[in-house]
Motif scaffolding. Structure first.
Motif, PDB file in Angstrom:
ATOM      1  N   ALA A   1       0.822  -1.213   0.000  1.00 49.57           N
ATOM      2  CA  ALA A   1       0.000   0.000   0.000  1.00 49.57           C
ATOM      3  C   ALA A   1       0.857   1.264   0.000  1.00 49.57           C
ATOM      4  O   ALA A   1       0.417   2.310  -0.487  1.00 49.57           O
ATOM      5  N   GLU A   2       2.072   1.153   0.509  1.00 51.84           N
ATOM      6  CA  GLU A   2       2.992   2.290   0.532  1.00 51.84           C
ATOM      7  C   GLU A   2       3.771   2.426  -0.775  1.00 51.84           C
ATOM      8  O   GLU A   2       4.602   3.327  -0.910  1.00 51.84           O
ATOM      9  N   GLY A   3       3.528   1.512  -1.723  1.00 55.32           N
ATOM     10  CA  GLY A   3       4.220   1.581  -3.006  1.00 55.32           C
ATOM     11  C   GLY A   3       5.664   1.099  -2.934  1.00 55.32           C
ATOM     12  O   GLY A   3       6.515   1.589  -3.670  1.00 55.32           O
ATOM     13  N   LEU A   4       5.925   0.154  -2.067  1.00 54.74           N
ATOM     14  CA  LEU A   4       7.271  -0.387  -1.870  1.00 54.74           C
ATOM     15  C   LEU A   4       7.256  -1.885  -2.176  1.00 54.74           C
ATOM     16  O   LEU A   4       7.212  -2.725  -1.276  1.00 54.74           O
ATOM     17  N   PRO A   5       7.302  -2.242  -3.463  1.00 53.36           N
ATOM     18  CA  PRO A   5       7.106  -3.636  -3.861  1.00 53.36           C
ATOM     19  C   PRO A   5       8.210  -4.591  -3.404  1.00 53.36           C
ATOM     20  O   PRO A   5       7.931  -5.769  -3.170  1.00 53.36           O
ATOM     21  N   GLU A   6       9.440  -4.119  -3.283  1.00 51.97           N
ATOM     22  CA  GLU A   6      10.514  -5.021  -2.845  1.00 51.97           C
ATOM     23  C   GLU A   6      10.326  -5.412  -1.375  1.00 51.97           C
ATOM     24  O   GLU A   6      10.474  -6.583  -1.015  1.00 51.97           O
ATOM     25  N   LEU A   7      10.001  -4.444  -0.545  1.00 53.75           N
ATOM     26  CA  LEU A   7       9.730  -4.751   0.858  1.00 53.75           C
ATOM     27  C   LEU A   7       8.465  -5.591   0.990  1.00 53.75           C
ATOM     28  O   LEU A   7       8.412  -6.517   1.807  1.00 53.75           O
ATOM     29  N   ALA A   8       7.454  -5.306   0.179  1.00 47.38           N
ATOM     30  CA  ALA A   8       6.239  -6.134   0.182  1.00 47.38           C
ATOM     31  C   ALA A   8       6.586  -7.574  -0.171  1.00 47.38           C
ATOM     32  O   ALA A   8       6.130  -8.517   0.491  1.00 47.38           O
ATOM     33  N   GLY A   9       7.396  -7.757  -1.203  1.00 48.46           N
ATOM     34  CA  GLY A   9       7.804  -9.103  -1.605  1.00 48.46           C
ATOM     35  C   GLY A   9       8.646  -9.791  -0.555  1.00 48.46           C
ATOM     36  O   GLY A   9       8.504 -10.999  -0.317  1.00 48.46           O
ATOM     37  N   PHE A  10       9.537  -9.040   0.095  1.00 50.62           N
ATOM     38  CA  PHE A  10      10.352  -9.599   1.172  1.00 50.62           C
ATOM     39  C   PHE A  10       9.458 -10.178   2.267  1.00 50.62           C
ATOM     40  O   PHE A  10       9.655 -11.313   2.713  1.00 50.62           O
TER      41      PHE A  10
ATOM     42  N   SER B   1       5.183   3.645  10.427  1.00 50.14           N
ATOM     43  CA  SER B   1       6.364   3.809   9.590  1.00 50.14           C
ATOM     44  C   SER B   1       6.936   2.449   9.210  1.00 50.14           C
ATOM     45  O   SER B   1       6.612   1.431   9.827  1.00 50.14           O
ATOM     46  N   SER B   2       7.797   2.465   8.223  1.00 52.53           N
ATOM     47  CA  SER B   2       8.490   1.227   7.851  1.00 52.53           C
ATOM     48  C   SER B   2       9.382   0.762   8.989  1.00 52.53           C
ATOM     49  O   SER B   2       9.531  -0.441   9.214  1.00 52.53           O
ATOM     50  N   GLU B   3       9.965   1.697   9.713  1.00 55.89           N
ATOM     51  CA  GLU B   3      10.790   1.311  10.858  1.00 55.89           C
ATOM     52  C   GLU B   3       9.964   0.562  11.904  1.00 55.89           C
ATOM     53  O   GLU B   3      10.437  -0.405  12.488  1.00 55.89           O
ATOM     54  N   GLU B   4       8.735   0.977  12.110  1.00 52.44           N
ATOM     55  CA  GLU B   4       7.868   0.273  13.053  1.00 52.44           C
ATOM     56  C   GLU B   4       7.561  -1.145  12.566  1.00 52.44           C
ATOM     57  O   GLU B   4       7.581  -2.084  13.344  1.00 52.44           O
ATOM     58  N   VAL B   5       7.302  -1.294  11.268  1.00 50.38           N
ATOM     59  CA  VAL B   5       7.009  -2.623  10.725  1.00 50.38           C
ATOM     60  C   VAL B   5       8.201  -3.550  10.927  1.00 50.38           C
ATOM     61  O   VAL B   5       8.067  -4.658  11.459  1.00 50.38           O
ATOM     62  N   VAL B   6       9.370  -3.094  10.519  1.00 48.10           N
ATOM     63  CA  VAL B   6      10.558  -3.944  10.606  1.00 48.10           C
ATOM     64  C   VAL B   6      10.966  -4.149  12.065  1.00 48.10           C
ATOM     65  O   VAL B   6      11.355  -5.259  12.455  1.00 48.10           O
TER      66      VAL B   6
ATOM     67  N   VAL C   1      16.239   1.565   0.399  1.00 47.65           N
ATOM     68  CA  VAL C   1      15.979   0.279   1.055  1.00 47.65           C
ATOM     69  C   VAL C   1      15.427  -0.707   0.032  1.00 47.65           C
ATOM     70  O   VAL C   1      15.806  -1.878   0.021  1.00 47.65           O
ATOM     71  N   GLU C   2      14.556  -0.219  -0.855  1.00 48.37           N
ATOM     72  CA  GLU C   2      14.028  -1.059  -1.931  1.00 48.37           C
ATOM     73  C   GLU C   2      15.172  -1.631  -2.767  1.00 48.37           C
ATOM     74  O   GLU C   2      15.190  -2.819  -3.089  1.00 48.37           O
ATOM     75  N   ALA C   3      16.132  -0.772  -3.123  1.00 49.36           N
ATOM     76  CA  ALA C   3      17.275  -1.224  -3.925  1.00 49.36           C
ATOM     77  C   ALA C   3      18.106  -2.242  -3.145  1.00 49.36           C
ATOM     78  O   ALA C   3      18.551  -3.255  -3.701  1.00 49.36           O
ATOM     79  N   TYR C   4      18.299  -2.004  -1.853  1.00 46.73           N
ATOM     80  CA  TYR C   4      19.038  -2.936  -1.003  1.00 46.73           C
ATOM     81  C   TYR C   4      18.343  -4.298  -0.978  1.00 46.73           C
ATOM     82  O   TYR C   4      18.979  -5.338  -1.163  1.00 46.73           O
TER      83      TYR C   4
END
Length: 172
Positions: free
Chosen positions: A34-43, A83-88, A153-156
């Motif tokens: 939903a945040e438009g971060l497909p690499e993190l979504a896939g992870f 935030s993404s930091e909260e998720v991770v 982070v997506e690139a990482y």
């Protein structure tokens, strides 16, 4: 020799925890999507698949050991993050909690002289080292990048997935 009833109950409870982790990671994946971060979504989608595999290992062990499988009710996953930091960070906390739970199961098996269950659990002991290291590293990367630079982070995650075999679903 079948698994003692108390041990079987504890293994069933933990199987439920693995299933809960599966659902929680699906929720994390949906949040990143939903945040438009497909690499993190896939992870996190791959992490969810891995947790499902872990639950199935418990399911199969209980059956093979002559114990009754009782799938416990699952709590609803956390869906709202700031935030993404909260998720991770939450994912790291979940993995640390699972590590303590696995340690408790090993202690219980050892105390009960249940060598088969102790041997079964050793795979999970080692797996948790990897899980905690993965989430710790991802949290450091997210913190270093900051919310404004999540495309880094997506690139990482993309590079890390390619280096680890293309990011396909785990076969464990």
């Amino acid at each position: 020799m079948p698994v003692a009833a108390e041990m079987a109950d504890a293994l069933n409870v933990h199987m439920g925890r693995e299933l809960s982790a599966h659902v929680q990671y699906l929720e994390a994946s949906a949040w990143f999507d939903a945040e438009g971060l497909p690499e993190l979504a896939g992870f996190f989608e791959r992490q969810a698949a891995e947790e499902h595999v872990h639950a199935m290992k418990f399911w199969r062990y209980l059956q093979d050991a002559g114990a009754r499988v009782v799938i416990p009710a699952l709590e609803a996953p956390k869906a709202d993050f700031e935030s993404s930091e909260e998720v991770v960070g939450s994912a790291l906390d979940w993995e640390l909690q699972v590590t303590r739970q696995i340690d408790d199961l090993v202690r219980m098996a050892r105390t009960g002289s249940d060598y088969a269950t102790e041997a079964f659990l050793q795979w999970f002991v080692t797996e948790q080292v990897e899980e905690v290291a993965t989430m710790s590293e991802l949290l450091r990367v997210v913190q270093r990048a900051g919310e404004a630079n999540l495309l880094l982070v997506e690139a990482y995650v993309s590079r890390k997935g390619a280096a680890d075999g293309g990011g396909s679903a785990p076969a464990e």
